[in-house]
Design an enzyme around this catalytic site. Structure first.
Site, PDB file in Angstrom:
ATOM      1  N   ASN A  25     -14.041  -1.164  17.819  1.00 38.57           N
ATOM      2  CA  ASN A  25     -13.536  -0.948  19.185  1.00 38.57           C
ATOM      3  C   ASN A  25     -14.386  -0.099  20.113  1.00 38.57           C
ATOM      4  O   ASN A  25     -14.010   0.086  21.264  1.00 38.57           O
ATOM      5  CB  ASN A  25     -12.143  -0.303  19.113  1.00 38.57           C
ATOM      6  CG  ASN A  25     -11.134  -1.231  18.490  1.00 38.57           C
ATOM      7  OD1 ASN A  25     -10.972  -2.358  18.954  1.00 38.57           O
ATOM      8  ND2 ASN A  25     -10.485  -0.793  17.437  1.00 38.57           N
ATOM      9  N   ARG A  50      -2.611  -2.143  -3.386  1.00 36.56           N
ATOM     10  CA  ARG A  50      -3.808  -1.338  -3.201  1.00 36.56           C
ATOM     11  C   ARG A  50      -3.713  -0.137  -4.129  1.00 36.56           C
ATOM     12  O   ARG A  50      -2.716   0.594  -4.117  1.00 36.56           O
ATOM     13  CB  ARG A  50      -3.898  -0.855  -1.758  1.00 36.56           C
ATOM     14  CG  ARG A  50      -5.070   0.047  -1.562  1.00 36.56           C
ATOM     15  CD  ARG A  50      -5.046   0.702  -0.219  1.00 36.56           C
ATOM     16  NE  ARG A  50      -6.236   1.521  -0.067  1.00 36.56           N
ATOM     17  CZ  ARG A  50      -6.265   2.667   0.575  1.00 36.56           C
ATOM     18  NH1 ARG A  50      -5.179   3.142   1.140  1.00 36.56           N
ATOM     19  NH2 ARG A  50      -7.378   3.334   0.676  1.00 36.56           N
ATOM     20  N   HIS A  84     -13.145   2.406   0.124  1.00 40.56           N
ATOM     21  CA  HIS A  84     -13.147   1.326   1.116  1.00 40.56           C
ATOM     22  C   HIS A  84     -13.797   0.055   0.542  1.00 40.56           C
ATOM     23  O   HIS A  84     -14.281  -0.796   1.296  1.00 40.56           O
ATOM     24  CB  HIS A  84     -13.943   1.699   2.388  1.00 40.56           C
ATOM     25  CG  HIS A  84     -13.338   2.802   3.204  1.00 40.56           C
ATOM     26  ND1 HIS A  84     -14.111   3.756   3.832  1.00 40.56           N
ATOM     27  CD2 HIS A  84     -12.061   3.083   3.521  1.00 40.56           C
ATOM     28  CE1 HIS A  84     -13.328   4.603   4.481  1.00 40.56           C
ATOM     29  NE2 HIS A  84     -12.065   4.203   4.304  1.00 40.56           N
ATOM     30  N   LYS A 137       3.273   0.788   3.142  1.00 40.99           N
ATOM     31  CA  LYS A 137       2.976  -0.276   4.105  1.00 40.99           C
ATOM     32  C   LYS A 137       3.070  -1.606   3.375  1.00 40.99           C
ATOM     33  O   LYS A 137       2.693  -1.680   2.200  1.00 40.99           O
ATOM     34  CB  LYS A 137       1.558  -0.113   4.652  1.00 40.99           C
ATOM     35  CG  LYS A 137       1.389   1.062   5.564  1.00 40.99           C
ATOM     36  CD  LYS A 137      -0.025   1.039   6.148  1.00 40.99           C
ATOM     37  CE  LYS A 137      -0.439   2.429   6.537  1.00 40.99           C
ATOM     38  NZ  LYS A 137      -1.828   2.737   6.345  1.00 40.99           N
ATOM     39  N   ASN A 192       0.879  -1.171   0.000  1.00 42.96           N
ATOM     40  CA  ASN A 192       0.000   0.000   0.000  1.00 42.96           C
ATOM     41  C   ASN A 192       0.917   1.221   0.000  1.00 42.96           C
ATOM     42  O   ASN A 192       1.446   1.615   1.034  1.00 42.96           O
ATOM     43  CB  ASN A 192      -0.889  -0.038   1.254  1.00 42.96           C
ATOM     44  CG  ASN A 192      -1.868   1.118   1.307  1.00 42.96           C
ATOM     45  OD1 ASN A 192      -1.808   2.031   0.483  1.00 42.96           O
ATOM     46  ND2 ASN A 192      -2.756   1.078   2.281  1.00 42.96           N
ATOM     47  N   GLY A 252     -11.107   7.489   8.431  1.00 41.31           N
ATOM     48  CA  GLY A 252     -12.031   7.735   7.312  1.00 41.31           C
ATOM     49  C   GLY A 252     -13.193   6.770   7.482  1.00 41.31           C
ATOM     50  O   GLY A 252     -12.982   5.647   7.923  1.00 41.31           O
ATOM     51  N   GLY A 293     -15.622   1.231  14.555  1.00 40.01           N
ATOM     52  CA  GLY A 293     -16.647   0.182  14.457  1.00 40.01           C
ATOM     53  C   GLY A 293     -16.289  -1.061  15.233  1.00 40.01           C
ATOM     54  O   GLY A 293     -17.147  -1.715  15.831  1.00 40.01           O
ATOM     55  N   GLU A 336      -8.242  -5.764   4.913  1.00 33.45           N
ATOM     56  CA  GLU A 336      -8.105  -5.404   3.500  1.00 33.45           C
ATOM     57  C   GLU A 336      -6.897  -6.087   2.863  1.00 33.45           C
ATOM     58  O   GLU A 336      -6.940  -6.484   1.706  1.00 33.45           O
ATOM     59  CB  GLU A 336      -8.001  -3.879   3.366  1.00 33.45           C
ATOM     60  CG  GLU A 336      -9.316  -3.201   3.724  1.00 33.45           C
ATOM     61  CD  GLU A 336      -9.191  -1.715   3.987  1.00 33.45           C
ATOM     62  OE1 GLU A 336      -9.406  -0.945   3.065  1.00 33.45           O
ATOM     63  OE2 GLU A 336      -8.876  -1.331   5.129  1.00 33.45           O
ATOM     64  N   ARG A 371     -12.398  15.100   8.141  1.00 32.87           N
ATOM     65  CA  ARG A 371     -13.138  15.464   6.919  1.00 32.87           C
ATOM     66  C   ARG A 371     -14.586  15.802   7.253  1.00 32.87           C
ATOM     67  O   ARG A 371     -15.202  15.146   8.086  1.00 32.87           O
ATOM     68  CB  ARG A 371     -13.118  14.297   5.919  1.00 32.87           C
ATOM     69  CG  ARG A 371     -11.797  14.148   5.210  1.00 32.87           C
ATOM     70  CD  ARG A 371     -11.777  12.915   4.332  1.00 32.87           C
ATOM     71  NE  ARG A 371     -10.768  11.982   4.792  1.00 32.87           N
ATOM     72  CZ  ARG A 371     -10.701  10.705   4.449  1.00 32.87           C
ATOM     73  NH1 ARG A 371     -11.596  10.185   3.636  1.00 32.87           N
ATOM     74  NH2 ARG A 371      -9.734   9.945   4.911  1.00 32.87           N
TER      75      ARG A 371
HETATM   76  P1  AMP Z   1      -8.778   3.176  11.405  1.00 38.66           P
HETATM   77  O1  AMP Z   1      -8.775   4.344  10.466  1.00 38.66           O
HETATM   78  O2  AMP Z   1      -9.699   2.076  10.988  1.00 38.66           O
HETATM   79  O3  AMP Z   1      -7.393   2.694  11.748  1.00 38.66           O
HETATM   80  O4  AMP Z   1      -9.395   3.724  12.777  1.00 38.66           O
HETATM   81  C1  AMP Z   1      -8.679   4.631  13.570  1.00 38.66           C
HETATM   82  C2  AMP Z   1      -9.615   5.283  14.536  1.00 38.66           C
HETATM   83  O5  AMP Z   1     -10.269   4.299  15.349  1.00 38.66           O
HETATM   84  C3  AMP Z   1      -8.890   6.157  15.551  1.00 38.66           C
HETATM   85  O6  AMP Z   1      -8.753   7.471  15.054  1.00 38.66           O
HETATM   86  C4  AMP Z   1      -9.828   6.147  16.716  1.00 38.66           C
HETATM   87  O7  AMP Z   1     -10.686   7.255  16.612  1.00 38.66           O
HETATM   88  C5  AMP Z   1     -10.658   4.901  16.565  1.00 38.66           C
HETATM   89  N1  AMP Z   1     -10.473   3.966  17.692  1.00 38.66           N
HETATM   90  C6  AMP Z   1      -9.513   3.048  17.856  1.00 38.66           C
HETATM   91  N2  AMP Z   1      -9.665   2.403  19.039  1.00 38.66           N
HETATM   92  C7  AMP Z   1     -10.758   2.935  19.623  1.00 38.66           C
HETATM   93  C8  AMP Z   1     -11.446   2.710  20.869  1.00 38.66           C
HETATM   94  N3  AMP Z   1     -11.042   1.788  21.729  1.00 38.66           N
HETATM   95  N4  AMP Z   1     -12.545   3.468  21.127  1.00 38.66           N
HETATM   96  C9  AMP Z   1     -12.969   4.407  20.257  1.00 38.66           C
HETATM   97  N5  AMP Z   1     -12.361   4.655  19.086  1.00 38.66           N
HETATM   98  C10 AMP Z   1     -11.281   3.942  18.772  1.00 38.66           C
END
Ligand code: AMP
Length: 403
Positions: free
Chosen positions: A338, A93, A183, A14, A7, A215, A336, A388, A244
């Site tokens: 966590n 990607r 996505h 990455k 990526n 995002g 979603g 992904e 955003r």
């Molecule tokens: P991603 O772009 O899928 O890597 O998601 C990153 C985002 O997930 C971070 O900016 C956080 O806002 C959110 N996130 C990660 N862990 C948690 C958590 N335990 N509770 C709420 N938000 C989380």
């Protein structure tokens, strides 16, 4: 089988080495500050092998970055491969495939022209993806097959009514301005996993997949096909995100630009980098920081979270209406996967459409696929970690096996 998944961004890259048949990850890592100085991170997933963390390796271009990855993978002491010939293929990607790619594709000189033709649609991302592909070709040679997996491809099944913008038609005819969505690899992966969890063919299901991270986008998946999604021509559209804005009245731009003498570049910077939950809260783009500020009584942090959840809920309702029902709602990506509290908020009050209050015990579980539906729920509510890279590796393997 060993698939190297890449990526590539403009100054970072990455990578993961995966077996698509078993899903086993062998190594992963990151090259950063390409073109500046070069920092290399390598995390072998094999016991007894030592990782490297942000070590200095000169990377004037992406070619040196790819070479550093390969050197680490075949290193006699800490590598996970005995030679480069054990890499069967590379999966890349690629952000934008425009209307040219409705599926992943083998990389050839001809298809690269079609990828390059999509550059105006994603000027920040596609050129970097192409640089990554060319660097791999330069270092690995022509004999190792490479495959492009597009963020937009899954959404190419959207009907005209969902992808057209209500602006003069010639902008579609002449410039291909329309909703593309992003996505796609994640929405495809989690919708397939949802069907597996429900034990039903995906062709019989209506699924709403919520990819909520830094995002965020939502997708309506009917009979295994994307029929609508919240992002648009660019990833700026749809939900409010970390930084955003998501959707808003275009008249807001005119007002800000006129009153504060902001040019278009400045305006897009505001909408892409200074808006979303970070802009509303004034605290952070990270939902964990918003949780902490909210707990300390910060109204704007609470408001930013509420606005996010409110919009997710509106999309769930509108996509259920678009599909004439919904069998499952899936939560994935950082937020979603966590945030039990936000999942509760985003699914509350949906009893009218068959979503019972979610099971709070299951809602606390982390790290694996969980059905968090409440008792008697007609609509299943699922948490499914996205992957992904595995999807890219699986697509790459499928295409390479057919050669
Ligand atoms: P991603 O772009 O899928 O890597 O998601 C990153 C985002 O997930 C971070 O900016 C956080 O806002 C959110 N996130 C990660 N862990 C948690 C958590 N335990 N509770 C709420 N938000 C989380």
């Amino acid at each position: 089988m060993n698939i190297l998944v890449i990526n590539a961004g403009s100054s970072s890259l990455k990578y993961q080495l995966l077996d698509p048949e078993t899903g086993v990850l062998k190594a992963k890592g990151l090259c950063e500050r390409i073109g500046i100085d070069g920092k290399f991170t390598y995390k072998p997933a094999v016991e007894g092998k030592a990782p490297q963390n942000a070590v200095d390796i000169p990377m004037p271009t992406h070619s040196e970055a790819i070479q550093a990855v390969l050197n680490a993978l075949v290193d006699p002491e800490n590598g996970v491969l005995s030679s480069m010939s054990e890499i069967d293929a590379v999966g890349h990607r690629v952000v934008h495939g425009g209307e040219s790619f409705a599926a992943s594709a083998l990389i050839t000189p001809d298809m690269m022209k079609a990828v390059e033709a999509c550059n105006p649609l994603a000027p920040l991302h596609n050129p970097a993806n192409i640089i990554g592909i060319n660097a791999c070709t330069a270092v690995l040679g022509e004999d190792v097959p490479q495959v492009a997996v597009f963020d937009t491809a899954f959404h190419q099944t959207m009907p005209e009514v969902a992808y057209m913008y209500a602006i003069p038609y010639e902008y579609y005819e002449n410039d291909k301005l329309r909703r593309y969505g992003f996505h796609g690899t994640s929405h495809r992966f989690v919708s397939a996993r949802a069907a597996a969890m429900l034990g039903k063919p995906i062709e019989e299901l209506k699924i709403i997949t919520c990819h909520l991270g830094n995002g965020s986008s939502i997708c309506a998946v009917q009979n295994g096909k994307s029929v609508d999604t919240s992002m648009g021509l660019t990833p700026l559209a749809g939900l409010p995100m970390g930084t955003r804005s998501g959707d808003m009245d275009a008249g807001v731009m005119e007002y800000i630009m006129n009153k504060y003498d902001v040019d278009m570049k400045g305006m897009m910077n505001i909408l892409n980098k200074k808006s979303g939950v970070a802009g509303v809260s004034g605290v952070s783009s990270d939902f964990r920081d918003l949780d902490a500020a909210d707990a300390a009584g910060n109204h704007r942090a609470a408001l930013a979270k509420q606005m996010f959840c409110y919009d997710v809920k509106k999309y769930i309702g509108s996509y259920a209406a678009a599909m004439g029902g919904v069998d499952a709602i899936v939560f994935t990506a950082g937020v979603g996967e966590n945030s039990p509290a936000l999942r509760t908020e985003m699914t509350s009050g949906l009893e009218f459409m068959g979503v019972a209050p979610i099971d709070q015990e299951k809602n606390q579980l982390r790290g694996s696929e969980v059905d968090i539906s409440g008792e008697g729920s007609q609509v299943r509510v699922l948490v499914i970690p996205t992957n992904e890279e595995l999807m890219i590796a699986m697509d790459t393997a499928e295409i390479v096996k057919a050669l």
